[in-house]
Design an enzyme around this catalytic site. Structure first.
Site, PDB file in Angstrom:
ATOM      1  N   PRO A  18       0.805  -1.241  -0.050  1.00 36.86           N
ATOM      2  CA  PRO A  18       0.189   0.271  -0.055  1.00 36.86           C
ATOM      3  C   PRO A  18       0.907   1.099  -0.187  1.00 36.86           C
ATOM      4  CG  PRO A  18      -0.408  -1.475   1.870  1.00 36.86           C
ATOM      5  CD  PRO A  18       0.651  -2.136   1.258  1.00 36.86           C
ATOM      6  N   GLY A  19       2.072   0.881   0.443  1.00 40.51           N
ATOM      7  CA  GLY A  19       2.943   2.494   0.732  1.00 40.51           C
ATOM      8  C   GLY A  19       3.439   2.570  -0.797  1.00 40.51           C
ATOM      9  N   ASP A  75       9.101  -2.247 -11.599  1.00 41.50           N
ATOM     10  CA  ASP A  75      10.198  -3.073 -11.213  1.00 41.50           C
ATOM     11  C   ASP A  75      11.589  -2.248 -11.079  1.00 41.50           C
ATOM     12  OD1 ASP A  75      10.807  -5.731 -10.272  1.00 41.50           O
ATOM     13  OD2 ASP A  75      12.216  -6.086 -12.115  1.00 41.50           O
ATOM     14  N   TYR A 160      19.022  -0.315  -0.532  1.00 41.77           N
ATOM     15  CA  TYR A 160      20.343  -0.100  -0.909  1.00 41.77           C
ATOM     16  C   TYR A 160      20.804   1.252  -0.712  1.00 41.77           C
ATOM     17  CZ  TYR A 160      20.228  -4.879  -2.606  1.00 41.77           C
ATOM     18  OH  TYR A 160      19.987  -6.362  -2.867  1.00 41.77           O
ATOM     19  N   ASP A 161      19.777   2.183  -0.332  1.00 43.69           N
ATOM     20  CA  ASP A 161      20.349   3.648  -0.178  1.00 43.69           C
ATOM     21  C   ASP A 161      21.386   4.129   0.553  1.00 43.69           C
ATOM     22  OD1 ASP A 161      18.025   4.605  -1.796  1.00 43.69           O
ATOM     23  OD2 ASP A 161      16.829   5.335  -0.118  1.00 43.69           O
ATOM     24  N   LYS A 181      16.140  13.248  -2.883  1.00 46.43           N
ATOM     25  CA  LYS A 181      16.305  11.933  -3.505  1.00 46.43           C
ATOM     26  C   LYS A 181      15.258  11.818  -4.565  1.00 46.43           C
ATOM     27  CE  LYS A 181      15.834   7.119  -3.144  1.00 46.43           C
ATOM     28  NZ  LYS A 181      15.147   5.654  -2.584  1.00 46.43           N
ATOM     29  N   HIS A 186      15.739   7.493  -9.816  1.00 49.01           N
ATOM     30  CA  HIS A 186      15.389   6.478 -10.969  1.00 49.01           C
ATOM     31  C   HIS A 186      14.078   6.555 -11.168  1.00 49.01           C
ATOM     32  CE1 HIS A 186      16.047   4.429  -7.297  1.00 49.01           C
ATOM     33  NE2 HIS A 186      15.440   3.470  -7.608  1.00 49.01           N
TER      34      HIS A 186
HETATM   35  P1  IMP Z   1      10.943  -4.565  -6.427  1.00 47.14           P
HETATM   36  O1  IMP Z   1       9.976  -3.999  -5.388  1.00 47.14           O
HETATM   37  O2  IMP Z   1      10.739  -5.939  -7.290  1.00 47.14           O
HETATM   38  O3  IMP Z   1      11.003  -3.431  -7.589  1.00 47.14           O
HETATM   39  O4  IMP Z   1      12.343  -4.752  -5.546  1.00 47.14           O
HETATM   40  C1  IMP Z   1      13.196  -3.489  -5.974  1.00 47.14           C
HETATM   41  C2  IMP Z   1      14.133  -3.724  -4.926  1.00 47.14           C
HETATM   42  O5  IMP Z   1      15.496  -2.682  -5.426  1.00 47.14           O
HETATM   43  C3  IMP Z   1      13.808  -3.136  -3.625  1.00 47.14           C
HETATM   44  O6  IMP Z   1      13.604  -4.022  -2.686  1.00 47.14           O
HETATM   45  C4  IMP Z   1      15.088  -2.409  -3.065  1.00 47.14           C
HETATM   46  O7  IMP Z   1      16.054  -3.245  -2.484  1.00 47.14           O
HETATM   47  C5  IMP Z   1      15.863  -2.088  -4.076  1.00 47.14           C
HETATM   48  N1  IMP Z   1      15.479  -0.586  -4.602  1.00 47.14           N
HETATM   49  C6  IMP Z   1      14.806  -0.354  -5.646  1.00 47.14           C
HETATM   50  N2  IMP Z   1      14.761   1.084  -5.398  1.00 47.14           N
HETATM   51  C7  IMP Z   1      15.458   1.656  -4.591  1.00 47.14           C
HETATM   52  C8  IMP Z   1      15.749   2.802  -3.941  1.00 47.14           C
HETATM   53  O8  IMP Z   1      15.243   3.816  -4.515  1.00 47.14           O
HETATM   54  N3  IMP Z   1      16.720   2.735  -2.947  1.00 47.14           N
HETATM   55  C9  IMP Z   1      17.184   1.660  -2.499  1.00 47.14           C
HETATM   56  N4  IMP Z   1      16.869   0.464  -2.772  1.00 47.14           N
HETATM   57  C10 IMP Z   1      16.032   0.470  -4.139  1.00 47.14           C
END
Ligand code: IMP
Length: 199
Positions: A18-19, A75, A160-161, A181, A186
């Site tokens: 939801p976030g 993604d 990973y921020d 940020k 991205h």
């Molecule tokens: P998704 O929910 O399958 O897109 O997983 C993306 C994963 O990439 C997240 O769990 C984070 O670990 C990492 N990630 C994506 N965007 C960020 C960001 O802006 N900061 C830090 N980690 C990110």
């Protein structure tokens, strides 16, 4: 069918978080009625593709077919140059079932030690896909380049921020004001492209 999104359109957001749905609503300037996939009880497909674009499309198409609504999916992840782009689409999975990013960040550091590379170049990618039920799809990608730093610094972000310093800055994404940020991330860059394509 025109690939434009009308203001007020009802969109299903293919996230069970939801976030994330709220964050997407804010970025889309509350122009649409967003419904989370979880609220509709849609199943969560396995992310079986090898690219961010592939997984975003897979999630958007699955949600559009299951709901009959236009669907938006994302993604994203971290890619490290010296690790040939890893963790990439496995970014969330490197944190293990407990979603512990201390573990994931340590894994990045260990892998870099294993390959004995001094190259700390890395980038975050966000792919965003919109799919129409039974119809076409649009997908875009945004990227922010930077450098890794160890040990992790800052607790204002997520994932990973704390190990990522965006190009032209001194602070990690974990230390930076979240609004700053959000302007350079991205995800913001991908949204600019999506808006240009669809609004
Ligand atoms: P998704 O929910 O399958 O897109 O997983 C993306 C994963 O990439 C997240 O769990 C984070 O670990 C990492 N990630 C994506 N965007 C960020 C960001 O802006 N900061 C830090 N980690 C990110």
């Amino acid at each position: 069918m025109a690939l434009k999104l009308e203001p007020g359109a009802r969109l299903v957001v293919a996230t069970h978080n939801p976030g994330k749905a709220r964050e997407l609503a804010q970025i889309l300037e509350n122009r649409f009625q967003l419904v989370a996939a979880g609220e509709l009880g849609l199943p969560e497909p396995d992310e079986t593709e090898q690219t961010f674009v592939g997984n975003a499309l897979l999630k958007a198409r699955a949600a559009a077919e299951a709901s009959g609504l236009i669907a938006l999916a994302d993604d994203s992840g971290l890619s490290v140059a010296a690790l040939e782009g890893q963790p990439g689409v496995y970014s969330a999975r490197w944190a293990g079932p407990g979603r512990d990013f201390t573990v994931a960040m340590r894994k990045v550091e260990e892998r870099l030690e294993e390959v004995e590379s001094r190259d700390l170049a890395a980038w975050f990618t966000s792919a965003l896909a919109v799919a129409w039920p039974g119809g076409p799809a649009v997908v875009v990608e945004g990227r922010v380049d930077g450098t890794l730093t160890f040990p992790p610094r800052g607790d204002r972000g997520f994932g990973y921020d704390p190990i990522f310093i965006p190009e032209g800055h001194a602070e990690t994404f974990g230390e930076m004001d979240p609004a700053a940020k959000d302007r350079m991330s991205h995800r913001a860059r991908a949204f600019e492209k999506l808006k240009a394509a669809l609004l």
